[in-house]
Scaffold this active site. Structure first.
Site, mmCIF file in Angstrom:
data_model
loop_
_atom_site.group_PDB
_atom_site.id
_atom_site.type_symbol
_atom_site.label_atom_id
_atom_site.label_comp_id
_atom_site.label_asym_id
_atom_site.label_seq_id
_atom_site.Cartn_x
_atom_site.Cartn_y
_atom_site.Cartn_z
ATOM 1 N N HIS A 65 0.829 -1.216 0.000
ATOM 2 C CA HIS A 65 0.000 0.000 0.000
ATOM 3 C C HIS A 65 0.859 1.260 0.000
ATOM 4 O O HIS A 65 1.855 1.364 0.707
ATOM 5 C CB HIS A 65 -1.047 -0.016 1.114
ATOM 6 C CG HIS A 65 -0.583 0.165 2.524
ATOM 7 N ND1 HIS A 65 -0.381 1.409 3.073
ATOM 8 C CD2 HIS A 65 -0.335 -0.722 3.510
ATOM 9 C CE1 HIS A 65 -0.029 1.263 4.352
ATOM 10 N NE2 HIS A 65 0.016 -0.014 4.642
ATOM 11 N N ASP A 177 5.790 2.425 6.725
ATOM 12 C CA ASP A 177 4.470 1.783 6.582
ATOM 13 C C ASP A 177 3.683 2.598 5.559
ATOM 14 O O ASP A 177 3.150 3.636 5.892
ATOM 15 C CB ASP A 177 3.782 1.755 7.943
ATOM 16 C CG ASP A 177 2.382 1.177 7.901
ATOM 17 O OD1 ASP A 177 1.973 0.680 6.848
ATOM 18 O OD2 ASP A 177 1.696 1.253 8.936
ATOM 19 N N GLU A 209 -5.228 1.817 2.343
ATOM 20 C CA GLU A 209 -5.138 0.682 3.279
ATOM 21 C C GLU A 209 -5.368 1.156 4.704
ATOM 22 O O GLU A 209 -6.020 0.470 5.502
ATOM 23 C CB GLU A 209 -3.758 0.014 3.144
ATOM 24 C CG GLU A 209 -3.624 -1.308 3.911
ATOM 25 C CD GLU A 209 -3.150 -1.151 5.349
ATOM 26 O OE1 GLU A 209 -3.120 -2.154 6.073
ATOM 27 O OE2 GLU A 209 -2.832 -0.020 5.781
ATOM 28 N N GLU A 210 -4.809 2.313 5.031
ATOM 29 C CA GLU A 210 -4.822 2.780 6.424
ATOM 30 C C GLU A 210 -6.218 3.150 6.922
ATOM 31 O O GLU A 210 -6.418 3.333 8.112
ATOM 32 C CB GLU A 210 -3.877 3.990 6.587
ATOM 33 C CG GLU A 210 -2.410 3.674 6.346
ATOM 34 C CD GLU A 210 -1.768 2.852 7.460
ATOM 35 O OE1 GLU A 210 -2.451 2.573 8.463
ATOM 36 O OE2 GLU A 210 -0.592 2.487 7.303
ATOM 37 N N ASP A 232 3.629 -5.833 3.796
ATOM 38 C CA ASP A 232 3.414 -4.688 4.687
ATOM 39 C C ASP A 232 4.532 -4.687 5.716
ATOM 40 O O ASP A 232 5.441 -5.516 5.659
ATOM 41 C CB ASP A 232 2.023 -4.785 5.340
ATOM 42 C CG ASP A 232 1.444 -3.403 5.667
ATOM 43 O OD1 ASP A 232 2.215 -2.484 6.005
ATOM 44 O OD2 ASP A 232 0.205 -3.249 5.603
ATOM 45 N N HIS A 319 3.941 3.972 12.874
ATOM 46 C CA HIS A 319 3.008 5.108 12.973
ATOM 47 C C HIS A 319 3.598 6.250 13.791
ATOM 48 O O HIS A 319 2.891 6.933 14.540
ATOM 49 C CB HIS A 319 1.637 4.666 13.509
ATOM 50 C CG HIS A 319 0.827 3.918 12.468
ATOM 51 N ND1 HIS A 319 -0.540 3.781 12.520
ATOM 52 C CD2 HIS A 319 1.213 3.281 11.337
ATOM 53 C CE1 HIS A 319 -0.956 3.093 11.466
ATOM 54 N NE2 HIS A 319 0.090 2.766 10.746
HETATM 55 ZN ZN LIG Z 1 0.603 -0.749 6.572
#
Ligand SMILES: [Zn+2]
Length: 352
Positions: A65, A177, A209-210, A232, A319
């Protein structure tokens, strides 16, 4: 990692792509994949689908993603302070004090995010975990009218986008990510030896995706793959305060993590492990006892079902603005998937 591949990684990491605002990074993906894809398309949702050997009956989808977590401008007050909503799952504490960029129509705009200084926090406030609604953006504006000359409601915001290499080929940036995974699927497509392919390989740069695995849902429908591998990041557990008994043993630099569990097709997992063993590619095993919060989830239940797998890059500090990966793990994951697709026979069978 050859210099052009490293450049591609650096460029995607420094190009903004909050969920729903991925167009700039997808343009970079198209330019890069044009060098080795036989065909390419971008769908109305924004997914970029690059294919090699498109005529083959067996279709393999590799999904990474391209979207990243970000913020979106919600409101500007009379003094020109900017209030935001999150795009994706932020820990508000890692945002405080960050330098940001508002990606408005008039070009990138420098901003910062703050709350009141510690000296002014009450005893009660010091004990509480801050929430996004307690934070604001400051762009240096002196009024609402001033702020609205350079931004508007709905503009996307990211933290500072910068790649930095630390010791031992460990690198930090926001949005490893899942730009690490995006890099891996495009690089696997590039590295696969065309002469050995008995399947069609679709490397998909998925969107959104998130915010609920949405781009993999639409792109898997159109690709209609027999096999789907999501790439991922996963939480590395080799840093202080993380309990391996609860979270597993995942080491940065230990190789990609090949997951086992109900979200993964056992025959496909076996083939991935075989490809790693045959080519002496280091890997780690991971366990997931439920549907994973990754594109492997939506891909597995596409149409009448797809043989799905999840290959993950160990990532510390996920994140946050300083997500850390080992560049060697990216390289090994790309090799693993390239060797896997090269060795997949046209009559491969995945019914458990
Ligand atoms: Zn991810």
């Amino acid at each position: 990692m050859d210099p052009s591949a490293y450049d591609f990684l650096k460029t995607i990491l420094t190009t903004p792509s909050p969920s729903g605002y991925e167009a700039p990074v997808q343009q970079i993906v198209r330019e890069y994949a044009a060098g080795f894809a036989d065909e390419m398309r971008t769908d109305v949702h924004g997914n970029v689908i690059a294919v090699r050997n498109p005529g083959a009956a067996l279709r393999v989808m590799l999904a990474g993603h391209c979207d990243q977590i970000g913020l979106i401008v919600q409101h500007v007050d009379d003094e020109g302070f900017v209030f935001i909503q999150p795009i994706g799952g932020w820990d508000p504490e890692v945002l405080i004090g960050q330098r940001l960029t508002v990606w408005g129509e008039k070009g990138p705009l420098a901003a910062m995010i703050a709350r009141k200084p510690i000296h002014l926090l009450t005893e009660e406030e010091r004990k509480q975990v801050p929430k996004i609604k307690d934070l604001w953006l400051d762009i240096g504006a002196n009024s609402r009218a001033d702020a609205l000359t350079v931004l508007r409601v709905g503009d996307a915001v990211t933290v500072e986008l910068r790649l930095e290499e630390l010791r031992n080929r460990r690198a930090i940036a926001a949005a490893m990510d899942d730009k690490a995974g995006l890099w891996v699927v495009m690089e696997a497509l590039r590295r696969a030896d065309r002469a050995k392919l008995n399947c069609a390989v679709y490397a998909v740069s998925t969107v959104q995706e998130e915010i609920g695995l949405r781009g993999s849902q639409t792109s898997a429908f159109s690709v209609d793959p027999h096999v789907g591998v999501a790439v991922d990041v996963t939480n590395a557990t080799d840093c202080p305060t993380i309990e391996k008994k609860e979270e597993g043993d995942v080491r940065l630099g230990g190789g990609p993590v090949i997951y086992r569990g109900p979200n993964m097709n056992p025959k496909l997992v076996q083939r991935l492990l075989q490809a790693a063993d045959d080519n002496e590619i280091p890997y780690q095993l991971g366990a997931a006892g439920r549907a994973t919060p990754t594109d492997a989830n939506s891909i597995q239940i596409n149409r009448a079902g797809v043989a799905a797998a999840l290959v993950s890059i160990p990532n510390r500090y996920m994140h946050s603005p300083v997500e850390m990966v080992a560049l060697d793990d990216l390289d090994r994951a790309a090799d693993l998937l390239a060797r896997f697709v090269e060795n997949l026979p046209a009559d491969a069978e995945f019914v458990p």
